[in-house]
Design an enzyme around this catalytic site. Structure first.
Site, mmCIF file in Angstrom:
data_model
loop_
_atom_site.group_PDB
_atom_site.id
_atom_site.type_symbol
_atom_site.label_atom_id
_atom_site.label_comp_id
_atom_site.label_asym_id
_atom_site.label_seq_id
_atom_site.Cartn_x
_atom_site.Cartn_y
_atom_site.Cartn_z
ATOM 1 N N LYS A 194 -55.495 72.457 -33.514
ATOM 2 C CA LYS A 194 -55.588 73.878 -34.537
ATOM 3 C C LYS A 194 -56.622 73.721 -35.440
ATOM 4 C CE LYS A 194 -52.313 75.951 -37.956
ATOM 5 N NZ LYS A 194 -50.922 76.204 -38.349
ATOM 6 N N GLU A 200 -57.546 61.646 -33.666
ATOM 7 C CA GLU A 200 -57.378 61.256 -32.395
ATOM 8 C C GLU A 200 -58.123 62.088 -31.548
ATOM 9 O OE1 GLU A 200 -55.081 61.670 -34.697
ATOM 10 O OE2 GLU A 200 -53.412 60.273 -34.475
ATOM 11 N N GLY A 251 -48.435 74.288 -35.485
ATOM 12 C CA GLY A 251 -48.814 73.503 -34.240
ATOM 13 C C GLY A 251 -47.721 73.368 -33.273
ATOM 14 N N ARG A 252 -46.503 72.739 -33.775
ATOM 15 C CA ARG A 252 -45.558 72.581 -32.857
ATOM 16 C C ARG A 252 -44.881 73.988 -32.423
ATOM 17 N NH1 ARG A 252 -44.761 70.950 -37.726
ATOM 18 N NH2 ARG A 252 -43.083 71.774 -39.230
ATOM 19 N N GLU A 337 -40.261 66.972 -36.704
ATOM 20 C CA GLU A 337 -41.427 67.206 -37.770
ATOM 21 C C GLU A 337 -40.855 68.547 -38.297
ATOM 22 O OE1 GLU A 337 -45.705 68.540 -36.572
ATOM 23 O OE2 GLU A 337 -45.834 66.564 -36.782
ATOM 24 N N HIS A 362 -28.728 55.490 -15.854
ATOM 25 C CA HIS A 362 -28.733 53.933 -15.489
ATOM 26 C C HIS A 362 -29.496 53.214 -16.506
ATOM 27 C CE1 HIS A 362 -27.156 54.454 -11.557
ATOM 28 N NE2 HIS A 362 -27.532 55.692 -11.450
ATOM 29 N N LYS A 490 -51.913 59.033 -42.224
ATOM 30 C CA LYS A 490 -53.153 59.350 -42.039
ATOM 31 C C LYS A 490 -54.054 59.016 -43.056
ATOM 32 C CE LYS A 490 -52.121 63.848 -39.547
ATOM 33 N NZ LYS A 490 -52.291 65.406 -39.884
HETATM 34 O O1 F6P Z 1 -48.996 65.352 -36.737
HETATM 35 C C1 F6P Z 1 -49.161 66.199 -37.760
HETATM 36 C C2 F6P Z 1 -49.897 67.188 -36.962
HETATM 37 O O2 F6P Z 1 -50.763 68.132 -38.017
HETATM 38 C C3 F6P Z 1 -49.122 68.249 -36.346
HETATM 39 O O3 F6P Z 1 -48.308 68.910 -36.842
HETATM 40 C C4 F6P Z 1 -49.925 68.676 -35.140
HETATM 41 O O4 F6P Z 1 -49.357 69.472 -34.159
HETATM 42 C C5 F6P Z 1 -51.021 67.767 -34.931
HETATM 43 O O5 F6P Z 1 -51.075 66.946 -35.784
HETATM 44 C C6 F6P Z 1 -52.131 68.082 -34.110
HETATM 45 O O6 F6P Z 1 -52.994 69.026 -34.919
HETATM 46 P P1 F6P Z 1 -54.129 69.864 -34.466
HETATM 47 O O7 F6P Z 1 -53.547 70.728 -33.524
HETATM 48 O O8 F6P Z 1 -54.805 70.475 -36.037
HETATM 49 O O9 F6P Z 1 -55.103 68.909 -33.889
#
Ligand code: F6P
Length: 521
Positions: A194, A200, A251-252, A337, A362, A490
């Site tokens: 987003k 990452e 995002g979610r 979240e 199990h 972060k």
């Molecule tokens: O973990 C925090 C967060 O902002 C989530 O809400 C989001 O889905 C994720 O990081 C990834 O964010 P982005 O889509 O901006 O890479």
């Protein structure tokens, strides 16, 4: 708007809990009322829900619905669906429902359908490109978990000529082995973010791009695409095939947007539209069904009842369909979240966890049956499988039914005493053994039934969970659409990163400094 514990109904619920809730016994409730299953089942689009094995009676439902009305739940729902700025801390509307509304029906319809049409046309082009065999989605959190959950769930609809891969972890053990297996000429990377700033994702995207160039790859336009609200950052990265979305898509809650591109590539545009249609049907149910039969509302009320009155702090999800193996992980982000927040001492989101049945049986079902904590379980059963192994499917469904039955019925020590126990130690005191073999029972569960796992039913199921989270969040008086709780970690990570090169622990607490030294020397 009132928070649930500020309502008059809350006081009534407290009295009701003391009189009838704390010691409520499911077995007695079924004895008293043979019509309990019929009266406590709800039919929502694509999802049938049996709520009767929950510690709840008609009066509880009434008080909970009174509480919802006092909290202005219906007005809050309408404000959400209308596109008001309900995400107050970030000053945003929350309109994932607009992404699945038919053309001309939701807010921002023209923009939504322009991107959707372009994205699906692109997905269908990729699907028919026989030169592309592997599609890699690089994203994390909401830019990973939705598609990573839906793609295996809809495996029966997938194009078998192409493999979908999901890379999320900044740990190089995620992407490195995958790159070793890929052929650059036959691979498409989707960078999904987003913000297009997430550490990452950017690290993995850069690793993929470097590998692609090193392999002699040059046609970035054919081999890289981006899904993001930050179109400029994607262009700066060197990607010009970009599908955008908007800040009003959390995002979610974003798998319905361009973030769903891997789903559309896997199952095709028509099935992606069916997924949206299923979710839209659940949106309509949520928007228009009276509280007493509104499934997301009832589930949200149940969450408050269990968390704040019974004090149950966790909920287990048990999908009896292997395709739904990633559903618990997806729900962890969606629920925890969204509602794992405190601005006061009122208890909020439960811990959500689980594994597909029968595997969970199990592993940890022992604790669900005999542990000291009561953990409500949510079973998901699918009537018709997409394979032909009818015998195995019967076994699966029998297991599913047996578990909710066993959780509810339990077994007394007196009954256990009368039964043979061939694996018991010879000479072990039979009365003591009976106590080990007794089950308390009265453990609550909900069972959802889908006719089949289709794009339509999966869309409805996911939307059901989304709305349930909104309901409980609204009653708890929190903003389910921000996530400030992930920021501190972060920021500290960014501050620690340079110290990984030097090992310098100056000014840090002794634990962090000691671990840093251990990891760097
Ligand atoms: O973990 C925090 C967060 O902002 C989530 O809400 C989001 O889905 C994720 O990081 C990834 O964010 P982005 O889509 O901006 O890479």
């Amino acid at each position: 708007m009132k928070r649930c514990d500020e309502t008059q109904a809350w006081g009534a619920l407290k009295g009701h809990f003391e009189a009838h809730g704390r010691d409520f016994d499911l077995r007695e409730a079924f004895e008293r009322d043979p019509g309990r299953f019929a009266s406590m089942s709800v039919e929502a689009p694509e999802v049938f829900a049996d709520l009767s094995k929950n510690r709840i009676d008609t009066a509880t439902w009434h008080f909970l619905q009174d509480m919802a009305r006092e909290c202005g739940l219906e007005a809050q729902r309408d404000a959400l669906l209308r596109g008001d700025t309900v995400n107050l801390t970030e000053g945003r509307a929350v309109l994932h429902t607009a992404l699945r509304a038919p053309p001309g029906q939701g807010p921002f319809s023209d923009e939504v359908h322009a991107v959707l049409n372009a994205m699906l046309a692109y997905a269908d082009r990729v699907r028919s490109d026989t030169g592309i065999t592997d599609i890699v989605n690089i994203g994390i959190g909401g830019s990973d978990l939705g598609p990573a959950m839906v793609v295996p769930a809809l495996d029966a609809y997938r194009n078998p000529a192409q493999q979908l891969h999901f890379v999320s972890n900044v740990d190089g053990h995620d992407i490195a082995p995958l790159l070793q297996r890929l052929d650059a000429k036959k691979s498409l990377f989707i960078v999904a973010s987003k913000t297009f700033t997430t550490q990452e994702t950017m690290a993995n995207a850069m690793a993929a791009r470097a590998w692609f160039v090193q392999q002699g790859g040059s046609d970035v336009a054919r081999h890289f695409a981006a899904t993001t609200t930050n179109v400029k950052a994607a262009a700066d990265f060197g990607i010009d095939t970009t599908f955008g979305f908007w800040d009003w898509v959390g995002g979610r809650y974003s798998l319905w947007s361009a973030i769903g591109l891997p789903i559309a590539i896997a199952v095709g545009g028509a099935h992606f539209r069916a997924l949206l249609a299923g979710a839209h049907a659940m949106d309509q149910h949520f928007a228009h069904t009276p509280l007493a039969k509104n499934l997301p509302v009832l589930l949200g009320l149940l969450d408050v009842w269990y968390r704040n009155f019974h004090g149950f702090t966790s909920r287990s999800v048990a999908p009896y369909h292997q395709g739904l193996r990633r559903l618990p992980a997806y729900l962890q982000q969606l629920e925890m979240e969204s509602n794992g927040k405190q601005v006061d001492q009122l208890g909020r989101a439960p811990v959500v966890w689980g594994e597909p049945g029968t595997n969970g049986q199990h592993a940890y079902f022992q604790m669900l049956h005999q542990g000291t904590d009561v953990i409500p379980v949510e079973f998901i059963a699918v009537k018709t499988p997409s394979h032909t192994l009818a015998d195995q499917h019967d076994k699966l469904l029998a297991n599913c039914l047996a578990q909710s039955q066993a959780l509810m019925l339990g077994k007394s020590a007196a009954v256990a005493f009368t039964e043979k126990a061939p694996t018991a130690a010879p000479g072990f005191d039979p009365a003591v053994l009976a106590q080990h073999r007794a089950f308390p029972g009265n453990r609550p569960s909900t069972t959802f039934v889908l006719e089949a796992l289709t794009p339509q039913s999966l869309g409805a199921l996911i939307a059901l969970y989304e709305h349930r989270v909104f309901v409980s969040g609204a009653l708890w008086g929190i903003n389910s659409f921000d996530q400030w709780g992930v920021e501190l970690g972060k920021a500290l990570c960014n501050a620690l990163l340079p110290r990984l090169a030097t090992g310098d622990g100056t000014g840090l607490d002794s634990s962090t400094a000691g671990l840093l030294k251990r990891l760097t020397s």
